[in-house]
Design a protein around this motif. Structure first.
Motif, PDB file in Angstrom:
ATOM      1  N   ALA A 139     -17.667  12.913   7.472  1.00  0.00           N
ATOM      2  CA  ALA A 139     -16.994  12.438   8.685  1.00  0.00           C
ATOM      3  C   ALA A 139     -15.874  13.389   9.099  1.00  0.00           C
ATOM      4  N   ALA A 140     -15.027  13.775   8.140  1.00  0.00           N
ATOM      5  CA  ALA A 140     -13.925  14.694   8.449  1.00  0.00           C
ATOM      6  C   ALA A 140     -14.456  16.062   8.856  1.00  0.00           C
ATOM      7  N   LEU A 141     -15.500  16.514   8.176  1.00  0.00           N
ATOM      8  CA  LEU A 141     -16.063  17.828   8.490  1.00  0.00           C
ATOM      9  C   LEU A 141     -16.728  17.840   9.863  1.00  0.00           C
ATOM     10  N   ARG A 142     -17.391  16.746  10.225  1.00  0.00           N
ATOM     11  CA  ARG A 142     -18.003  16.688  11.562  1.00  0.00           C
ATOM     12  C   ARG A 142     -16.935  16.772  12.644  1.00  0.00           C
ATOM     13  N   ARG A 143     -15.815  16.084  12.415  1.00  0.00           N
ATOM     14  CA  ARG A 143     -14.722  16.156  13.403  1.00  0.00           C
ATOM     15  C   ARG A 143     -14.175  17.576  13.501  1.00  0.00           C
ATOM     16  N   GLN A 144     -13.974  18.218  12.354  1.00  0.00           N
ATOM     17  CA  GLN A 144     -13.444  19.578  12.360  1.00  0.00           C
ATOM     18  C   GLN A 144     -14.452  20.558  12.964  1.00  0.00           C
ATOM     19  N   ALA A 145     -15.734  20.364  12.664  1.00  0.00           N
ATOM     20  CA  ALA A 145     -16.770  21.236  13.243  1.00  0.00           C
ATOM     21  C   ALA A 145     -16.744  21.139  14.770  1.00  0.00           C
ATOM     22  N   ALA A 146     -16.622  19.927  15.286  1.00  0.00           N
ATOM     23  CA  ALA A 146     -16.561  19.745  16.743  1.00  0.00           C
ATOM     24  C   ALA A 146     -15.312  20.412  17.310  1.00  0.00           C
ATOM     25  N   ARG A 147     -14.203  20.282  16.604  1.00  0.00           N
ATOM     26  CA  ARG A 147     -12.952  20.915  17.054  1.00  0.00           C
ATOM     27  C   ARG A 147     -13.097  22.431  17.103  1.00  0.00           C
ATOM     28  N   LEU A 148     -13.653  23.029  16.040  1.00  0.00           N
ATOM     29  CA  LEU A 148     -13.814  24.487  15.997  1.00  0.00           C
ATOM     30  C   LEU A 148     -14.829  24.963  17.033  1.00  0.00           C
ATOM     31  N   GLN A 149     -15.837  24.144  17.297  1.00  0.00           N
ATOM     32  CA  GLN A 149     -16.806  24.505  18.333  1.00  0.00           C
ATOM     33  C   GLN A 149     -16.110  24.544  19.692  1.00  0.00           C
ATOM     34  N   ALA A 154     -17.541  27.891  17.636  1.00  0.00           N
ATOM     35  CA  ALA A 154     -18.053  28.043  16.270  1.00  0.00           C
ATOM     36  C   ALA A 154     -19.383  27.334  16.084  1.00  0.00           C
ATOM     37  N   ASP A 155     -20.249  27.963  15.321  1.00  0.00           N
ATOM     38  CA  ASP A 155     -21.503  27.354  14.877  1.00  0.00           C
ATOM     39  C   ASP A 155     -21.275  26.930  13.428  1.00  0.00           C
ATOM     40  N   VAL A 156     -21.037  25.630  13.219  1.00  0.00           N
ATOM     41  CA  VAL A 156     -20.719  25.117  11.886  1.00  0.00           C
ATOM     42  C   VAL A 156     -21.910  24.313  11.372  1.00  0.00           C
ATOM     43  N   ARG A 157     -22.361  24.646  10.184  1.00  0.00           N
ATOM     44  CA  ARG A 157     -23.470  23.922   9.545  1.00  0.00           C
ATOM     45  C   ARG A 157     -22.936  23.182   8.327  1.00  0.00           C
ATOM     46  N   LEU A 158     -23.171  21.887   8.284  1.00  0.00           N
ATOM     47  CA  LEU A 158     -22.798  21.064   7.137  1.00  0.00           C
ATOM     48  C   LEU A 158     -24.037  20.879   6.276  1.00  0.00           C
ATOM     49  N   VAL A 159     -23.934  21.264   5.030  1.00  0.00           N
ATOM     50  CA  VAL A 159     -25.076  21.253   4.116  1.00  0.00           C
ATOM     51  C   VAL A 159     -24.831  20.230   3.017  1.00  0.00           C
TER      52      VAL A 159
END
Length: 196
Positions: A139-149, A154-159
């Motif tokens: 959840a926190a990483l998805r929020r940060q990925a959206a922020r960086l995008q 940014a192209d952020v991949r959560l694995v």
């Protein structure tokens, strides 16, 4: 054909099974050809703790960790460059070789990426890949990925990766090298009386 290269940097003080497992899962998820493990020379944002391995020892341990992994390689790029090690400089050099790059970083690193040197350039040069270890992480990483995008494109991949509860700090403080580092690394630590 463009080589898809994963890049995992850090102090590796010491390198452990968690580093290998994260890289292995990211490689599979993103279809990477290889993963470069890049020990830094001098970390710019933190002091090395007392009783740390030297740069040369950290480098040797990473070499031992990856020597039996055909998909992994040790890179000398930051040690050879000398001085403080900045990810953006490493990515620029590797991108100049015509490779598609995926920067493999820990969740804490993704959360603080805006404090790094030239975060926009890092995001331009590489896909960011991080391992989500729990639903709270995700959840926190998805929020940060959206922020960086939004900030940097940014192209952020959560694995997803099974949790391996190990950190270099924990190993230095509590031991457990025989279980949580590859055998060759554990033997090196014992032989050189490290982290005592």
């Amino acid at each position: 054909m463009t080589i898809r290269l994963g890049v995992m940097g850090g102090t590796f003080n010491p390198p452990h099974r968690g580093h290998l497992e994260a890289a292995r899962h990211v490689r599979a998820a993103l279809g990477l050809d290889r993963v470069l493990f890049v020990p830094n020379n001098i970390p710019p944002h933190k002091r090395m703790p007392a009783h740390s391995a030297t740069t040369a020892q950290r480098f040797e341990m990473v070499g031992l960790m990856v020597r039996d992994e055909p998909w992994a390689a040790l890179s000398t790029i930051e040690v050879d460059r000398g001085g403080a090690s900045y990810t953006v400089e490493t990515l620029r050099a590797l991108a100049g070789e015509g490779q598609a790059l995926a920067l493999i970083i820990g969740t804490d690193m993704l959360m603080t990426l805006e404090q790094w040197r030239e975060p926009a350039e890092i995001c331009r040069l590489a896909t960011l890949a991080t391992v989500a270890r729990s639903e709270d992480d995700r959840a926190a990483l998805r929020r940060q990925a959206a922020r960086l995008q939004g900030l940097y494109g940014a192209d952020v991949r959560l694995v997803d990766c099974p949790a391996l509860p190990v950190s270099s700090t924990q190993l230095r403080e509590q031991g457990g090298f025989d279980c949580l580092t590859p055998p060759a690394v554990a033997a090196y630590i014992e032989e050189h009386h490290l982290y005592r």
